[in-house]
Design a protein around this motif. Structure first.
Motif, PDB file in Angstrom:
ATOM      1  N   TYR A 172       9.066  -2.529  14.793  1.00  0.00           N
ATOM      2  CA  TYR A 172       7.744  -2.403  15.963  1.00  0.00           C
ATOM      3  C   TYR A 172       7.079  -4.080  15.889  1.00  0.00           C
ATOM      4  O   TYR A 172       6.651  -5.000  16.476  1.00  0.00           O
ATOM      5  N   PHE A 211       9.693   1.698  10.669  1.00  0.00           N
ATOM      6  CA  PHE A 211       9.286   1.977  11.293  1.00  0.00           C
ATOM      7  C   PHE A 211       8.758   0.506  11.696  1.00  0.00           C
ATOM      8  O   PHE A 211       8.402   0.229  12.828  1.00  0.00           O
ATOM      9  N   ALA A 267       4.961   6.757  18.373  1.00  0.00           N
ATOM     10  CA  ALA A 267       4.743   6.990  17.382  1.00  0.00           C
ATOM     11  C   ALA A 267       3.623   7.972  17.229  1.00  0.00           C
ATOM     12  O   ALA A 267       3.712   8.199  15.977  1.00  0.00           O
TER      13      ALA A 267
END
Length: 268
Positions: free
Chosen positions: A61, A57, A80
């Protein structure tokens, strides 16, 4: 952007409830099955189940942030945070629980909690009232408060990491029990202070002084002791009454947090 992501994600939770693709967790169960097949040691299992998804993640990001800049918080931070919220539809769950408990069907009320994955085993009506209130209080707490706390403190990655630990808590191959206890420490104390402010501070003070710094006390026990003191939780054998009081306490506390966060966002 962080505040906007927080408001949008919380709004979706309040208005629509949990669910949808972000709460399906099919990918996580598939990952869990693959990790179980590897029979890893505890810490390697923790790496595969919690750390590796967080790293993935974080990389995603960083890419989105590089392309869209600050808008990445809205594009990825909002989903998220919504992902990090609890999976149970708590208002519906409580309606079902209270409908049975108010009619004296405590076995049916306990079954409602068990079906939702909430442990509520107890011997006798007196103990069941306390256990049910304590269990549903922790469910309301972990559903929203720690994800928001870590989202604001550490960003979307903090909220995601907390939810992954919650999802992994029943996996014996992943040592997240003590880590979850550690992760709950700060947000639970913040909620305890909230109870003291909106409830009876004079009665919560002994809980603050005696238990707040105790590293061994379980989070659900600490929160229930604080709620019991702050809001005069009835000690009689009334599961519906006790659960109603503690859930009203968490709803009021959620409102306080939203107001305080909004004020801080305005003056910051």
């Amino acid at each position: 952007m962080s505040y906007l992501a927080f408001i949008v994600a919380t709004g979706f939770l309040v208005l629509l409830g949990p669910g949808g693709p972000l709460h399906s967790d099919g990918w996580f169960r598939s990952l869990q099955a693959r990790v179980d097949a590897l029979e890893p040691d505890l810490w390697f299992g923790f790496f595969l189940m919690v750390v590796a998804p967080c790293v993935g993640f974080a990389v995603l990001y960083a890419i989105v942030d590089g392309v869209f800049g600050d808008a990445a918080m809205l594009l990825l931070g909002t989903p998220a945070l919504f992902f990090s919220f609890g999976r149970n539809d708590l208002p519906t769950l409580l309606e079902r629980f209270l409908a049975r408990a108010r009619n004296g069907d405590n076995e049916g009320a306990a079954w409602v909690l068990t079906e939702a994955g909430i442990e509520s085993e107890a011997d006798g009506i007196d103990e069941f009232a306390r256990v049910a209130a304590r269990a549903t209080l922790y469910e309301a707490y972990q559903r929203w408060f720690p994800p928001v706390f870590y989202f604001l403190l550490l960003g979307p990655l903090g909220a995601v990491a907390y939810r992954l630990m919650q999802l992994s808590v029943n996996d014996r191959r992943v040592p997240v029990g003590s880590l979850r206890h550690l992760a709950d420490w700060l947000p639970s104390r913040m909620l305890l202070l909230t109870f003291a402010i909106i409830g009876r501070f004079d009665r919560v003070r002994p809980v603050l002084t005696e238990y707040a710094l105790d590293p061994d006390i379980e989070t659900d026990e600490l929160l229930f002791l604080a709620a019991e003191a702050a809001f005069d939780v009835d000690n009689e054998a009334d599961p519906a009454g006790q659960v109603t009081v503690v859930q009203d306490a968490t709803r009021r506390s959620m409102t306080v947090w939203v107001v305080v966060i909004s004020i801080l966002a305005i003056i910051a």
